[in-house]
Design a protein around this motif. Structure first.
Motif, PDB file in Angstrom:
ATOM      1  N   SER A 184     -45.385 -15.436  30.517  1.00 31.70           N
ATOM      2  CA  SER A 184     -44.457 -16.044  31.469  1.00 31.70           C
ATOM      3  C   SER A 184     -45.055 -17.298  32.086  1.00 31.70           C
ATOM      4  CB  SER A 184     -44.114 -15.041  32.574  1.00 31.70           C
ATOM      5  OG  SER A 184     -43.617 -13.840  32.034  1.00 31.70           O
ATOM      6  N   GLN A 185     -46.323 -17.188  32.470  1.00 27.03           N
ATOM      7  CA  GLN A 185     -47.013 -18.307  33.105  1.00 27.03           C
ATOM      8  C   GLN A 185     -47.043 -19.530  32.195  1.00 27.03           C
ATOM      9  OE1 GLN A 185     -48.462 -19.163  35.819  1.00 27.03           O
ATOM     10  NE2 GLN A 185     -50.464 -20.066  35.538  1.00 27.03           N
ATOM     11  N   THR A 186     -47.356 -19.325  30.931  1.00 25.97           N
ATOM     12  CA  THR A 186     -47.432 -20.436  29.980  1.00 25.97           C
ATOM     13  C   THR A 186     -46.079 -21.097  29.798  1.00 25.97           C
ATOM     14  OG1 THR A 186     -49.251 -19.321  28.822  1.00 25.97           O
ATOM     15  CG2 THR A 186     -48.115 -21.079  27.636  1.00 25.97           C
ATOM     16  N   ALA A 187     -45.038 -20.283  29.642  1.00 30.85           N
ATOM     17  CA  ALA A 187     -43.693 -20.824  29.406  1.00 30.85           C
ATOM     18  C   ALA A 187     -43.199 -21.635  30.595  1.00 30.85           C
ATOM     19  CB  ALA A 187     -42.725 -19.682  29.109  1.00 30.85           C
ATOM     20  N   LEU A 188     -43.307 -21.092  31.806  1.00 27.08           N
ATOM     21  CA  LEU A 188     -42.738 -21.760  32.975  1.00 27.08           C
ATOM     22  C   LEU A 188     -43.592 -22.929  33.447  1.00 27.08           C
ATOM     23  CD1 LEU A 188     -41.430 -18.633  34.899  1.00 27.08           C
ATOM     24  CD2 LEU A 188     -40.107 -20.323  33.632  1.00 27.08           C
ATOM     25  N   THR A 189     -44.901 -22.832  33.273  1.00 29.36           N
ATOM     26  CA  THR A 189     -45.753 -23.975  33.610  1.00 29.36           C
ATOM     27  C   THR A 189     -45.463 -25.143  32.684  1.00 29.36           C
ATOM     28  OG1 THR A 189     -47.519 -22.561  34.475  1.00 29.36           O
ATOM     29  CG2 THR A 189     -48.132 -24.791  33.835  1.00 29.36           C
ATOM     30  N   ALA A 190     -45.366 -24.859  31.397  1.00 29.44           N
ATOM     31  CA  ALA A 190     -45.085 -25.917  30.427  1.00 29.44           C
ATOM     32  C   ALA A 190     -43.733 -26.565  30.697  1.00 29.44           C
ATOM     33  CB  ALA A 190     -45.111 -25.337  29.011  1.00 29.44           C
ATOM     34  N   THR A 191     -42.707 -25.753  30.930  1.00 26.40           N
ATOM     35  CA  THR A 191     -41.368 -26.302  31.165  1.00 26.40           C
ATOM     36  C   THR A 191     -41.324 -27.101  32.456  1.00 26.40           C
ATOM     37  OG1 THR A 191     -40.451 -24.369  30.023  1.00 26.40           O
ATOM     38  CG2 THR A 191     -38.926 -25.736  31.279  1.00 26.40           C
ATOM     39  N   GLY A 192     -41.947 -26.588  33.517  1.00 26.01           N
ATOM     40  CA  GLY A 192     -41.969 -27.312  34.777  1.00 26.01           C
ATOM     41  C   GLY A 192     -42.702 -28.637  34.684  1.00 26.01           C
ATOM     42  N   ARG A 193     -43.689 -28.704  33.818  1.00 27.06           N
ATOM     43  CA  ARG A 193     -44.474 -29.927  33.655  1.00 27.06           C
ATOM     44  C   ARG A 193     -43.786 -30.910  32.719  1.00 27.06           C
ATOM     45  NH1 ARG A 193     -50.075 -28.110  32.166  1.00 27.06           N
ATOM     46  NH2 ARG A 193     -50.289 -27.796  34.409  1.00 27.06           N
ATOM     47  N   TRP A 194     -43.090 -30.413  31.716  1.00 25.95           N
ATOM     48  CA  TRP A 194     -42.496 -31.279  30.691  1.00 25.95           C
ATOM     49  C   TRP A 194     -41.203 -31.947  31.159  1.00 25.95           C
ATOM     50  CZ3 TRP A 194     -43.053 -27.218  26.204  1.00 25.95           C
ATOM     51  CH2 TRP A 194     -44.378 -27.249  25.730  1.00 25.95           C
ATOM     52  N   PHE A 195     -40.505 -31.376  32.147  1.00 25.46           N
ATOM     53  CA  PHE A 195     -39.203 -31.894  32.551  1.00 25.46           C
ATOM     54  C   PHE A 195     -39.223 -32.274  34.026  1.00 25.46           C
ATOM     55  CE2 PHE A 195     -38.435 -29.308  28.848  1.00 25.46           C
ATOM     56  CZ  PHE A 195     -37.498 -30.028  28.124  1.00 25.46           C
ATOM     57  N   ALA A 196     -38.448 -33.298  34.374  1.00 25.96           N
ATOM     58  CA  ALA A 196     -38.367 -33.758  35.767  1.00 25.96           C
ATOM     59  C   ALA A 196     -36.916 -33.746  36.230  1.00 25.96           C
ATOM     60  CB  ALA A 196     -38.974 -35.160  35.889  1.00 25.96           C
ATOM     61  N   ALA A 197     -36.136 -34.734  35.830  1.00 24.32           N
ATOM     62  CA  ALA A 197     -34.745 -34.829  36.287  1.00 24.32           C
ATOM     63  C   ALA A 197     -33.905 -33.652  35.820  1.00 24.32           C
ATOM     64  CB  ALA A 197     -34.132 -36.142  35.798  1.00 24.32           C
ATOM     65  N   ASN A 198     -34.202 -33.104  34.648  1.00 23.70           N
ATOM     66  CA  ASN A 198     -33.442 -31.975  34.094  1.00 23.70           C
ATOM     67  C   ASN A 198     -34.238 -30.683  34.139  1.00 23.70           C
ATOM     68  OD1 ASN A 198     -30.946 -33.344  33.103  1.00 23.70           O
ATOM     69  ND2 ASN A 198     -32.425 -34.505  31.894  1.00 23.70           N
ATOM     70  N   ARG A 199     -35.111 -30.574  35.109  1.00 23.05           N
ATOM     71  CA  ARG A 199     -35.985 -29.397  35.189  1.00 23.05           C
ATOM     72  C   ARG A 199     -35.188 -28.116  35.377  1.00 23.05           C
ATOM     73  NH1 ARG A 199     -39.746 -30.754  39.282  1.00 23.05           N
ATOM     74  NH2 ARG A 199     -41.098 -31.655  37.667  1.00 23.05           N
ATOM     75  N   GLY A 200     -34.155 -28.148  36.212  1.00 21.37           N
ATOM     76  CA  GLY A 200     -33.355 -26.941  36.442  1.00 21.37           C
ATOM     77  C   GLY A 200     -32.731 -26.412  35.177  1.00 21.37           C
ATOM     78  N   ARG A 201     -32.125 -27.288  34.402  1.00 15.75           N
ATOM     79  CA  ARG A 201     -31.499 -26.863  33.159  1.00 15.75           C
ATOM     80  C   ARG A 201     -32.530 -26.368  32.154  1.00 15.75           C
ATOM     81  NH1 ARG A 201     -27.067 -31.624  32.172  1.00 15.75           N
ATOM     82  NH2 ARG A 201     -28.360 -32.690  33.713  1.00 15.75           N
ATOM     83  N   ALA A 202     -33.659 -27.060  32.084  1.00 19.31           N
ATOM     84  CA  ALA A 202     -34.699 -26.661  31.133  1.00 19.31           C
ATOM     85  C   ALA A 202     -35.250 -25.276  31.476  1.00 19.31           C
ATOM     86  CB  ALA A 202     -35.819 -27.692  31.124  1.00 19.31           C
ATOM     87  N   ILE A 203     -35.519 -25.046  32.749  1.00 17.67           N
ATOM     88  CA  ILE A 203     -36.058 -23.749  33.151  1.00 17.67           C
ATOM     89  C   ILE A 203     -35.015 -22.654  32.989  1.00 17.67           C
ATOM     90  CG2 ILE A 203     -36.839 -22.425  35.165  1.00 17.67           C
ATOM     91  CD1 ILE A 203     -38.511 -24.812  35.959  1.00 17.67           C
ATOM     92  N   SER A 204     -33.750 -22.974  33.220  1.00 14.95           N
ATOM     93  CA  SER A 204     -32.708 -21.959  33.040  1.00 14.95           C
ATOM     94  C   SER A 204     -32.661 -21.496  31.587  1.00 14.95           C
ATOM     95  CB  SER A 204     -31.348 -22.508  33.476  1.00 14.95           C
ATOM     96  OG  SER A 204     -30.861 -23.505  32.588  1.00 14.95           O
ATOM     97  N   ILE A 205     -32.835 -22.413  30.644  1.00 12.42           N
ATOM     98  CA  ILE A 205     -32.835 -22.041  29.227  1.00 12.42           C
ATOM     99  C   ILE A 205     -34.078 -21.239  28.881  1.00 12.42           C
ATOM    100  CG2 ILE A 205     -32.934 -22.966  26.878  1.00 12.42           C
ATOM    101  CD1 ILE A 205     -31.243 -25.349  28.002  1.00 12.42           C
ATOM    102  N   THR A 206     -35.227 -21.656  29.419  1.00 11.75           N
ATOM    103  CA  THR A 206     -36.465 -20.926  29.165  1.00 11.75           C
ATOM    104  C   THR A 206     -36.380 -19.502  29.685  1.00 11.75           C
ATOM    105  OG1 THR A 206     -37.828 -22.921  29.194  1.00 11.75           O
ATOM    106  CG2 THR A 206     -38.937 -20.841  29.671  1.00 11.75           C
ATOM    107  N   THR A 207     -35.856 -19.317  30.894  1.00 10.96           N
ATOM    108  CA  THR A 207     -35.815 -17.979  31.489  1.00 10.96           C
ATOM    109  C   THR A 207     -34.774 -17.074  30.839  1.00 10.96           C
ATOM    110  OG1 THR A 207     -34.314 -18.776  33.235  1.00 10.96           O
ATOM    111  CG2 THR A 207     -36.667 -18.759  33.730  1.00 10.96           C
TER     112      THR A 207
END
Length: 408
Positions: free
Chosen positions: A121-144
């Protein structure tokens, strides 16, 4: 819709990598381990409190270890950390299938929780939070969503595999799945995404990157924690005692299992909705929304007995999980920046793992002491309402960008 489709197509490799990491974290999650609850207790002649205590001990140890491993994400590539994590997760799965004594049981659960629930979980959410800025919410929603799809698929697959190979054989099959998925996940995350390719808001551009020590000295972190740690605590308790809950409510086990599908669908719908809302309004504005459906779910478990109530509380639980997964994932980089996100998230995930450890252990002891599980859920519902009120009262301060003066 066209813009969203273009976002998915352009970022498919990173979104798929994050999704698969959370998907295969299922083997270290409580809902999957609890599928072997009855067999483990019969094998080692354990009461609900005994096994809950063992589970709590192993999970506590994993929570204490996680902050040290989480810092690796700030030093090494996502692909390297994912490789080591998945290899160790596969080893933990095999070990759980081979448990022959109480010490090996504790160690196997420790490894499953550390590398399954924790580092995957840590790897997935850290990577997504770091890789995306303006679309972070959408990216994390897909990851989760990977968490939710795992919850919907793996219980059924485990029961099916256990019917053919026995419960131990089903765990060995899970290890094979992890090893087969490893090359694909590494190939997807091997290339790091540059978030500078996205437009960022003025607030994001001015955001200072906090260290873990600074976060620990920020009172807002502890207020937020009152809310975001409630869903894992309560959800883990429900999943861990699912067999006992069906017994005292006289619910058919197969009907309860079908409730997971309802929860998964509801969670996916509200996860995607939360991603859009986070990008539009910010994560901190939405914090109180996490806890109200969770409180209603607890009250439904406590006070309702008809079989249809399974789908009521599972649906409400899905609403809460959908909001909490996305909001929590987007909130930490939104508040504290991304440079030290691995260290910060490791601390947060460790605290969440701690919450999931306390839930089964404490409630198991209370069951042994004669305190009914429905009564305990009513208390949890009351706590959720109080925590939601506290979050609402401080919402205006939380909405303001968090900044600190530069060190001299």
């Amino acid at each position: 819709m066209h813009t969203y489709g273009r976002f998915l197509a352009t970022n498919a490799r990173w979104l798929a990598g994050g999704f698969l990491l959370t998907f295969f974290s299922a083997f270290g999650q409580t809902f999957f381990i609890a599928l072997s609850n009855g067999e483990i207790r019969r094998t080692f002649d354990l009461s609900h409190g005994d096994f809950g205590g063992i589970y709590m001990l192993a999970t506590l140890l994993s929570a204490l270890t996680l902050p040290f491993l989480g810092r690796l994400l700030d030093r090494y590539s996502i692909a390297a950390v994912a490789t080591g994590t998945m290899l160790l997760l596969a080893a933990a799965i095999v070990m759980f299938g081979l448990v022959w004594s109480l010490p090996t049981l504790v160690f196997a659960i420790y490894m499953l929780r550390l590398f399954g629930q924790g580092m995957m979980s840590q790897t997935a959410l850290t990577a997504t939070g770091r890789w995306f800025a303006a679309n972070r919410g959408r990216a994390i929603s897909i990851t989760t969503i990977g968490f939710r799809v795992g919850e919907g698929c793996f219980p059924f697959l485990f029961v099916l595999a256990a019917g053919y190979f026995g419960w131990r054989g089903a765990w060995f099959a899970a290890a094979v799945l992890v090893l087969l998925a490893l090359p694909l996940i590494v190939a997807l995350v091997r290339v790091e995404r540059d978030p500078q390719s996205e437009p960022v808001s003025r607030a994001q551009a001015k955001m200072r990157n906090w260290t873990r020590g600074e976060v620990l000295r920020d009172w807002r972190f502890y207020v937020i924690s009152l809310g975001v740690f409630a869903p894992p605590f309560i959800g883990t308790t429900i999943f861990f005692h699912q067999v006992y809950l069906t017994e005292i409510k006289a619910w058919p086990l197969h009907l309860f299992a079908s409730g997971f599908a309802v929860m998964s669908v509801t969670t996916i719908v509200f996860t995607l909705a939360a991603g859009w809302l986070v990008d539009r309004f910010s994560a901190v504005r939405l914090l109180p929304a996490i806890l109200l459906p969770l409180a209603l779910s607890c009250f439904a478990i406590a006070w309702l007995t008809p079989e249809w109530s399974i789908f009521v509380f599972m649906g409400l639980l899905g609403v809460s999980f959908g909001f909490s997964g996305t909001i929590e994932g987007a909130m930490w980089p939104e508040l504290y920046g991304t440079r030290h996100l691995g260290a910060i998230r490791s601390m947060v995930v460790a605290a969440m793992v701690l919450a999931t450890a306390i839930g089964p252990g404490l409630t198991g002891l209370l069951i042994d002491a004669g305190i009914d599980l429905p009564v305990q859920f009513a208390v949890m519902g009351g706590y959720s309402l109080v925590a939601a009120l506290a979050m609402w009262l401080v919402a205006r301060k939380l909405r303001e960008p968090v900044t600190v003066s530069a060190p001299v």
